[in-house]
Structure formats: C-alpha cells, structure tokens
Scaffold this active site. Sequence first.
Site, PDB file in Angstrom:
ATOM      1  N   HIS A 219       0.831  -1.210   0.000  1.00  0.00           N
ATOM      2  CA  HIS A 219       0.000   0.000   0.000  1.00  0.00           C
ATOM      3  C   HIS A 219       0.862   1.255   0.000  1.00  0.00           C
ATOM      4  O   HIS A 219       2.087   1.197   0.095  1.00  0.00           O
ATOM      5  CB  HIS A 219      -0.961  -0.012   1.193  1.00  0.00           C
ATOM      6  N   CYS A 235       3.221  -4.783   6.821  1.00  0.00           N
ATOM      7  CA  CYS A 235       2.825  -4.491   5.452  1.00  0.00           C
ATOM      8  C   CYS A 235       3.989  -3.873   4.671  1.00  0.00           C
ATOM      9  O   CYS A 235       5.005  -3.464   5.233  1.00  0.00           O
ATOM     10  CB  CYS A 235       1.625  -3.548   5.427  1.00  0.00           C
TER      11      CYS A 235
END
Length: 442
Positions: A219, A235
Amino acid sequence: MLPELRTNPKRRYLFPLLSAVLLLSGCQSLQPVSIEQAPAPTAPATDAVAIHRFPLPADQNLIGGLASLQSRHHDTLSDIARHYGLGYTEISLANPQLDAWNLQDGDTVLLPMSFIVPEAPRKGIVLNLANMRLFYYPLKHHNRVETYPVGIGRDGWNTPVGLTEIISKRKDPVWSVPESIQREHEALGDPLPKVVKAGPDNPLGAYALPLGINGYLIHGTNKPYGIGMQVSHGCVQLYPEDIAALFEQVKIGTPVRIVHQPYLIAWKDGALYLEAHPPLEKWAKSTANLQQDVKEKLRGQALVYQTPVDWNKVEQVLQRSDGVPTPVTVGSPDAAALLTDATHLNHPERFFAQPEINDIGDNDWALKASGFETETEAQKFAAMLNHQGPPIPARKVFIDGSYQVVAGPFKSKQAAKRASKRIKENFDIQASTVAPKPTLNN
C-alpha cells in the site's frame, strides 16, 4: 548516522528516525570506502537518468547505474532519495561520510541506482526484504523490470517471506485497525479509532493491494519519509507516487514472491559483481553462513565464466555491505573508480515533494524549542521535524543569543498543541506554544 542532540541525552528519535538508527547503528564498525576518496566527476552533468524502469535481457541480472549529485546547503538525503526513487537506508549506507540531515554546498552524494535483481522467477512482483526493494516484471514486457523502494515490517512485526498473490485492489482504502495495533497505541497513550477513513490521516495512503497472506498488503503511506526503513506492522509501503504507478499496472492474481537475499551476484561486461546488504535482524545470526553461501556461488560462477575472483575485494564488499554492486573480478575497477565514473547529475531546482515551509503570519500559532548548543544542531532538528509524517513545518532561528527551532504556522491552538505532543512523544523535547501576535498585544 543520525545525530544526538547533546542538550538532552535521553532524547529519542522515533518515527521515522528511530528506524533509521536501528538499521544503521550496526554499520558503525564497517570501514566503507568513502566517496571522498574519489575525485569529483569531471564529465558534463546531465538531467536524464533512468529511475524506475530498466531493460532486462534474459541473460542479465544487473540493471541501472551509479550516479552522483553535488548537494546544496541544507539539502537532506531523504529529499534526494525520494526524488531519485531511492529509500532512506540505501542512500544512507552508500554515503556514510555525510550528515543525512545537514548536507553542505558541494558534498558529493552517491546515488546507488544500480541493482542486482533477486534470484527468483521473473514473474509478477518479487520483493527483497534485505535491500527493501520491490521488483515488478510486467506481463506484456518480458525484457523489462520496474523497481521501487519500500518500507517493511519492523522487528517483531516482520514482513513474512514466501509466495502469495494480489487478491484485490482498493482505491481510497478504509483501514480497520487490528486489535494488536490498537493495544500498542493505547499503551503509548495514542489511542486509535477502530476504523480510519480514507484521507490524509490514513496510513494506507490512497491505494492498497491486499495479499493472500491474511492481514498483509502492499500500500501507499501518509508518512513517505519512512520508505526504505523497517517501520510498518508487517505491510509493504511505497511512496505515494510509486504505489499509484504500480496500482494501475498490476492485476488481481499477480504473484508476489517475498525473499530475503542480502548478498547477490551478477555477470556483466566481462566481470562478476557482488552486491551486499546487512541482513535484517531476524537473520543477523546467520550472517556468516549467508556470506559463505555467496562465496560458494562466486566460485561456481568463476568456473562458468573462466574468470579469477579477487577475494580481497569480496571481503571488502561484504564488510562494507553498502548495497553498491561492485566488480570483484581480478583487475576490475575498485570502488573509488566506480564513483569517479558515476553519471553526474545536475541539481534540480527543487526536489520532488520537498517540504515547503510557509511563513508564520500574525494570526498563526507557533511552537518554540530552545536549548541547542550550535546552529548545526538546530538545523538538524528542524530538518527532522520537516520530514516527520505528516510533516511539522519548522525552521531554525537565532533569538536572544541562541539558536532555536520555531515550528508553524498552525491555524489554531489545538493544532499547535497536537504538534507539541508529537514532538514530546517522538523526541522527548518540550516545545512551548507561541500565541498569535494580536493576542500578545491585547
């Protein structure tokens, strides 16, 4: 290395600075070849340089090339890194002799824009945790690769290795905060809502690519100066401009292979190259074995290409672990020669997304931090505030016979207090509130 403000030995640098310290503190015992050992480039400077997209023939695995730039006073390595598609750690490791937050006029900055692609199938996305870099192989372009720096999971929240795939694509994602992260923030006195809507306060940024590993995504970020560090809860984060480019190209079902390869080798133009990075903390105890493995691979490649290896150079590259692909064939150029031959770039008028510091008006609130012993310390602290996520606009000033840092403008007392709280939490520095001038005159 990041500086210590001597006025308070307990001061600490959290996001994004603590991550940089954790990653780079282990490099102090290394003996890197300083760029100062090479003369400044003499070839004419250019504006053109490949940053993300590179040709990649089937028989090659070394892409890009080294470049250099002459800095200007108060440039920062963070701004230079983002402009040229690099992460904080890789540009810092390549320039250990420079002060990351207070460059001077004429400092030669090495831009390590040469990469050995990981040993993995050239399909979809390959992420090498060791150098915190993503490689994307477009399906319709078999002889091309795109590469982007990334932020990854910090120790204790490690990004997992293995094979997965992109299972969906989300624009303007909403973040449902996991309970584990809620508990962590509550313990720090910084509670989070259960759901964070899309917008500037969303740490997922404007685009997200959920993976087949539950809870993990590729992301964007609202804290871009953490790219190239171990800062996330596992992440994979990209600069906002990079995730936008990647998001447009990848499809659901694209394979994603995550590896940890700190030592990489390549053959190009009649020479063997070695690229070395410090293994991440999770693998640090295996450093000796990992280095022995790459030496065995070098011996095998030397037999294949019938070329002798300079083992002294190999040891130097492994000791430096600066991420710069270096030829290790007998008689090949040394590190200083590589720096001399690097493409010399013109200094841009302004770096991409470089923080802009607006003037503080009569109706604005501000913050003042004092107690800096030198102008350099005040300048470094102001630069660090400007590169927080989100930035806290700041500048150094000389007031009442000493250097101070003034942050602002803030449009309300509440906004100033929120920034003051962040400064206290992140740096253990108390910044006093300065009211608008009309209020002071009443």
